[in-house]
Design a protein around this motif. Structure first.
Motif, mmCIF file in Angstrom:
data_model
loop_
_atom_site.group_PDB
_atom_site.id
_atom_site.type_symbol
_atom_site.label_atom_id
_atom_site.label_comp_id
_atom_site.label_asym_id
_atom_site.label_seq_id
_atom_site.Cartn_x
_atom_site.Cartn_y
_atom_site.Cartn_z
ATOM 1 N N GLU A 1 33.016 4.789 64.445
ATOM 2 C CA GLU A 1 33.036 3.332 64.204
ATOM 3 C C GLU A 1 32.680 3.039 62.746
ATOM 4 O O GLU A 1 33.295 2.191 62.099
ATOM 5 C CB GLU A 1 32.057 2.635 65.137
ATOM 6 N N GLY A 2 31.667 3.729 62.242
ATOM 7 C CA GLY A 2 31.249 3.499 60.863
ATOM 8 C C GLY A 2 32.303 3.902 59.856
ATOM 9 O O GLY A 2 32.559 3.182 58.877
ATOM 10 N N LEU A 3 32.923 5.042 60.060
ATOM 11 C CA LEU A 3 33.969 5.493 59.145
ATOM 12 C C LEU A 3 35.171 4.561 59.182
ATOM 13 O O LEU A 3 35.772 4.251 58.145
ATOM 14 C CB LEU A 3 34.397 6.914 59.507
ATOM 15 N N THR A 4 35.500 4.095 60.363
ATOM 16 C CA THR A 4 36.629 3.154 60.489
ATOM 17 C C THR A 4 36.302 1.833 59.810
ATOM 18 O O THR A 4 37.153 1.243 59.126
ATOM 19 C CB THR A 4 36.962 2.937 61.974
ATOM 20 N N ALA A 5 35.063 1.374 59.979
ATOM 21 C CA ALA A 5 34.643 0.139 59.304
ATOM 22 C C ALA A 5 34.708 0.300 57.794
ATOM 23 O O ALA A 5 35.091 -0.628 57.070
ATOM 24 C CB ALA A 5 33.230 -0.235 59.736
ATOM 25 N N ARG A 6 34.365 1.501 57.343
ATOM 26 C CA ARG A 6 34.408 1.762 55.904
ATOM 27 C C ARG A 6 35.844 1.696 55.390
ATOM 28 O O ARG A 6 36.126 1.103 54.331
ATOM 29 C CB ARG A 6 33.810 3.154 55.655
ATOM 30 N N ALA A 7 36.760 2.305 56.128
ATOM 31 C CA ALA A 7 38.172 2.273 55.735
ATOM 32 C C ALA A 7 38.706 0.850 55.752
ATOM 33 O O ALA A 7 39.451 0.428 54.853
ATOM 34 C CB ALA A 7 38.989 3.161 56.667
ATOM 35 N N GLU B 1 29.186 -10.022 65.585
ATOM 36 C CA GLU B 1 28.213 -9.692 66.631
ATOM 37 C C GLU B 1 28.403 -8.268 67.134
ATOM 38 O O GLU B 1 27.429 -7.583 67.466
ATOM 39 C CB GLU B 1 28.304 -10.700 67.779
ATOM 40 N N HIS B 2 29.660 -7.819 67.201
ATOM 41 C CA HIS B 2 29.901 -6.434 67.612
ATOM 42 C C HIS B 2 29.262 -5.467 66.617
ATOM 43 O O HIS B 2 28.616 -4.486 67.017
ATOM 44 C CB HIS B 2 31.405 -6.169 67.712
ATOM 45 N N THR B 3 29.428 -5.746 65.325
ATOM 46 C CA THR B 3 28.841 -4.875 64.306
ATOM 47 C C THR B 3 27.327 -4.880 64.418
ATOM 48 O O THR B 3 26.682 -3.822 64.309
ATOM 49 C CB THR B 3 29.265 -5.332 62.903
ATOM 50 N N ASN C 1 22.908 -10.912 55.467
ATOM 51 C CA ASN C 1 22.229 -11.397 56.660
ATOM 52 C C ASN C 1 22.975 -11.019 57.934
ATOM 53 O O ASN C 1 22.373 -10.851 58.998
ATOM 54 C CB ASN C 1 22.069 -12.917 56.580
ATOM 55 N N ALA C 2 24.301 -10.878 57.837
ATOM 56 C CA ALA C 2 25.096 -10.496 59.006
ATOM 57 C C ALA C 2 24.741 -9.107 59.499
ATOM 58 O O ALA C 2 24.997 -8.769 60.659
ATOM 59 C CB ALA C 2 26.583 -10.569 58.673
#
Length: 924
Positions: free
Chosen positions: A58-64, A804-806, A721-722
């Motif tokens: 999830e983190g790597l995909t968010a980074r991309a 919210e998912h993050t 803040n998010a």
């Protein structure tokens, strides 16, 4: 439903309980539930690893996804069409040629320790962002095993990123030439485009490092020369074969010289041989591209259009990069320069270098300076770091590349005398015409007094003459340390004001006819100056339209320079498509230009509000920096939560007692920011913004709503803040709560760990960390409530999708790590109290575990409980022996039950560190 989805849902359910019980901590509760499952054997390491892998993905995909969003669009043809559209804006050739003759921006690739991802992970993220294949899981296919981090490896990655940037610039230049051919067929060959310039300080930055010698820098410079010459030759192979062959031979010669300086040169004879080989005349020795560029232009003058265009694109690249992969930046600390100059102006050590007397003596020394010859022997015996840098530059300019200038960055520079000392050494060694000395403003004192520093420096005749000869005044600003000392928002506003003061000082001291080169050095995270909102925000945050207008209105040419730091920064150039998209965004946003007639932003007009707002945030941030509560919380785990992300050390070595009283000034800005990410709250971005509005919410909200700069501040705070969670900050303090450990088995449900819990409870009765974290969380909560009041009055311009998912994903990551830390604590305290090595104190090992110095703790435990030692069967002794029996040997069970679980838990915790940093967008 996957296990992570179950945990996500459970965390959401636990959050509901905070309505009835405000002090209830859902993150810590989920960590406790996971810990109980681990200790009961319901969750084994294989299952935990699968869960971490899913969150890691999830983190790597968010980074991309974030990378793709920042530089979009990525289609190469579309980006070149955008370059074409920009090129079509000029009505005549002269304005067109002038527009593209000067670099829109200088891009510097630095070696900051932000190599968060492995090389394979970085490549996967870059390719996923390029292909827009975030849903495919392609970012997650690379192995997670950490790379060995070396300076050579970092240099190799930097050069690969620069090479892709160079190819992208060639594509842009090709499009510019094509546009010129179409519109001005009789003049297009006169075009000499230089839209972007590249530089690097990887291998040349001596500030805080003792592992980079002058030979290291020279070797890198020679290897860069060889690499660039080979690419020039390759581009010309089918168009100017004879010239390509000469460049190939020159490249081979440079490579041979690099190999010479990679050898052991400690023997004077070896150094002499290498030096004599480099300095000797040789038919393949090339130190200037000026004749080559002239030859290419002559060939292009008579060639058919397509051939001429290809030749001129190579000439443009040569003009930009010289005999290297780009310009280079050396960097030293001001104290190193002061130590060097003191030997000449104050041998007795009695003169205050900040005094007027020292300044007068420095002027005299400058006036008396006459160039001295130097050679490699002088370089080898020099014991001053700063002087060695200048002597190394002499050799590079004489024997590697005589055309490309060299930057000398001076860190922590707060006195004009220091800059004059740098200028003196440049004059003394005859290279003042090729070296740009540049002070770095990043400390609290430098930002506060920087305006007066610039006034004093630019008033010096010697400096003014030097600046006119060089054609620029160079300064560097640092958002990383400045953000640590005064908070990121006050730092950005203080640097902005300093930039304005530079324009005034240049104008008032008769330097309006030279350029202002401003190197804004920021990191890749929001805590270190990289605004996450958009690429436009990223560029405008360190050099605002207001600051740009100050130079434009004064008639001063602006040369903006930006950094892409370490592996995190190189991602922007991770594929050819990303590199082209990044450079196209620079061309579109043109950070050197602005509309001088734009109306004044209310933020700068209403200084009765904005200045007080800035000061209030700064006071709040400064209070944190000097607070023992804040310092103790940030350093509660030492740096044990963090992966090694670079070859440079994050802090000085210290003993256990020092760890308990670690100062924030002992650790660098990058790990400081990284720890804040891992604790769940980017204090130096958010804190104080709400408190600064107290008593004036409506009027201040109105100012921020109506100001572009104000809205940019709000976008930064909202982005931070998010991702922020005060509950997570508080949760880490509960790990040290003696009452928690005493109560955990109280009802008899966890009797298997009752003794371990009792031991922890007893050990932690005197530990201060629970109270520290609670006090910090209370302070942050009060400030956050005020922030929410302010933000409620300001519309959210760009609500984050999946916010919210993050947040829940971060909560699950934190809960998993809390459970793993509890497992480590329980295992550590359960280790038997005997050992073969009686000098190991059990309390020291426990403290190592509690501060996450796990590698050290495990080394001590393995020393105490060895599984590999001489066996009785290794000997051929005739007399029989019944000893040792089973009770006397065999620590395999201790390794299985205690040492190995701690090691595996820490490995997973560090993978969680990477996943959290990816959700924040960068390390540190």
């Amino acid at each position: 439903m996957s296990k992570i989805a179950e945990l996500d849902a459970r965390l959401e359910e636990l959050h509901q309980q905070t309505r009835d019980t405000p002090l209830f901590n859902p993150v810590f509760q989920l960590g406790l539930e996971l810990s109980r499952r681990i200790e009961r054997g319901e969750l084994d390491f294989a299952q935990l690893e699968a869960m971490v892998a899913e969150l890691e993905c999830e983190g790597l995909t968010a980074r991309a996804d974030r990378l793709a969003r920042l530089v979009a669009p990525l289609d190469p043809a579309g980006n070149l069409d955008r370059i074409g559209a920009l090129a079509a804006q000029d009505a005549d050739f002269d304005s067109f040629a002038a527009r593209w003759r000067s670099a829109l921006v200088h891009v510097v690739f630095t070696a900051h320790p932000t190599f968060l991802l492995t090389s394979a992970q970085a490549a996967a993220v870059a390719r996923t962002a390029t292909d827009q294949s975030m849903q495919s899981g392609s970012a997650c296919l690379a192995p997670h095993a950490r790379d060995a981090l070396t300076l050579d490896g970092e240099h190799e990655q930097a050069m690969a990123a620069i090479a892709r940037a160079q190819a992208a610039r060639d594509a842009i230049n090709t499009r510019l030439f094509a546009e010129a051919r179409r519109r001005w067929p009789g003049r297009w060959r006169e075009l000499a485009p230089l839209p972007l310039r590249f530089a690097s300080w990887v291998g040349y930055d001596m500030d805080g490092r003792t592992d980079i010698s002058w030979a290291t820098s020279l070797r890198y410079r020679l290897s860069e020369k060889a690499e660039r010459l080979y690419t020039y030759a390759a581009a010309l192979r089918d168009r100017a074969s004879a010239l390509a062959e000469r460049l190939d031979r020159a490249a081979a010669r440079a490579g041979e010289m690099a190999a010479l300086f990679a050898a052991d040169l400690s023997d004077p004879a070896a150094l002499s041989a290498a030096a004599n080989t480099l300095t000797a005349d040789h038919p393949d020795k090339l130190t200037s591209l000026a004749p080559v560029i002239a030859e290419l232009e002559a060939l292009a003058a008579t060639a058919e259009d397509a051939q001429a265009q290809a030749l001129l694109v190579v000439a443009a690249a040569m003009r930009a990069d010289g005999l290297g992969m780009g310009w280079i930046h050396f960097r030293v600390n001001s104290s190193q320069l002061q130590n060097a100059i003191r030997r000449r102006i104050d041998p007795s050590g009695t003169l205050d270098l900040a005094s007027q007397a020292a300044l007068v003596r420095m002027r005299e020394l400058l006036a008396e300076a006459r160039p001295l010859r130097s050679n490699f022997a002088a370089l080898a015996i020099e014991n001053s770091t700063a002087v060695r840098q200048f002597l190394a530059m002499v050799q590079i300019l004489h024997h590697v590349d005589s055309d490309a200038p060299i930057r000398m960055l001076v860190a922590e520079c707060e006195q004009p005398t220091t800059m004059l000392a740098a200028l003196y050494f440049a004059r003394l060694f005859g290279i003042a015409d090729k070296v740009d000395v540049s002070p770095l403003f990043e400390t609290e004192s430098a930002l506060e007094h920087g305006g007066r520093f610039l006034d004093a420096l630019l008033a010096e005749d010697a400096y003014r003459q030097y600046a006119k000869a060089r054609g620029r005044v160079s300064i560097q600003t640092g958002f990383s340390d400045a953000g640590r000392f005064v908070g990121q928002i006050p730092a950005a506003l203080a640097i902005e004001r300093l930039q304005g003061r530079l324009s005034e000082a240049m104008r008032s001291n008769g330097l309006g006819d030279v350029a202002a080169l401003i190197f804004n050095t920021h990191g890749e995270s929001m805590g270190r100056g990289a605004h996450p909102g958009s690429f436009a925000d990223r560029l405008a945050w360190p050099l605002s339209p207001w600051a740009r207008r100050r130079f434009v209105r004064a008639g001063i040419a602006l040369e903006p320079e930006v950094s892409f730091q370490g592996g995190d920064g190189y991602l922007f150039f991770g594929t050819p498509e990303l590199a082209l998209a990044t450079l196209t965004r620079f061309a579109e946003l043109a950070p050197a230009r602005t509309d001088p007639d734009a109306p004044t932003d209310p933020f700068y007009r209403r200084t009765d509000l904005s200045l007080d707002f800035y000061r209030a945030i700064r006071r709040f941030q400064q209070a944190q920096l000097v607070s023992q509560t804040y310092a103790r919380a940030v350093t509660a785990f030492g740096l044990g939560m963090l992966n090694d992300t670079g070859s440079r050390k994050s802090r000085r070595q210290s003993d256990l007692a020092a760890d308990r009283q670690m100062s924030l000034r002992q650790i660098r800005a990058i790990p400081h920011n990284a720890v804040l990410q891992q604790l769940g709250y980017p204090v130096n971005v958010i804190a104080g913004f709400g408190t600064a509005a107290e008593g004036n919410y409506e009027e201040l909200a109105g100012l921020l709503r109506g100001s572009e700069r104000g809205r940019q501040l709000v976008r930064l705070v909202r982005a931070a803040n998010a991702l922020a969670s005060i509950k997570t900050v508080a949760a880490y303090g509960e790990l040290f709560n003696s009452a928690y450990w005493a109560s955990r088995p109280y009802r008899g449900e966890e009797q298997d760990i009752a003794d371990a819990c009792l031991a922890l409870a007893e050990y932690l009765t005197k530990d201060d960390r629970t109270g520290v974290f609670r006090r910090l969380a209370s302070r942050l909560r009060v400030d956050a409530l005020k922030l929410h009041r302010l933000l409620a009055l300001i519309p959210d311009e760009a609500p984050l999708s999946g916010r919210e998912h993050t947040r829940r994903q971060l909560g699950v990551l934190q809960a998993l790590r809390l459970a793993l830390l509890q497992h480590m604590f329980l295992r550590a305290v359960s280790v038997p109290a005997f050992s073969r090595a009686n000098d190991i104190a059990r309390e020291d090992v426990l403290e190592m575990v509690f501060t996450l110095r796990i590698d050290e703790a495990l080394a001590q435990l393995r020393r105490a409980f060895p599984v590999s030692f001489p066996q009785i069967g290794d000997f051929t002794v005739a007399e029989p022996s019944d000893y040792p029996d089973d009770a006397a040997t065999g620590y395999g069970a201790i390794h299985r039950d205690f040492i190995d679980p701690i090691e595996r838990a820490q490995a997973l915790a560090l993978r969680i560190t990477t996943a959290i940093a990816n959700q924040f967008g960068a390390h540190g």
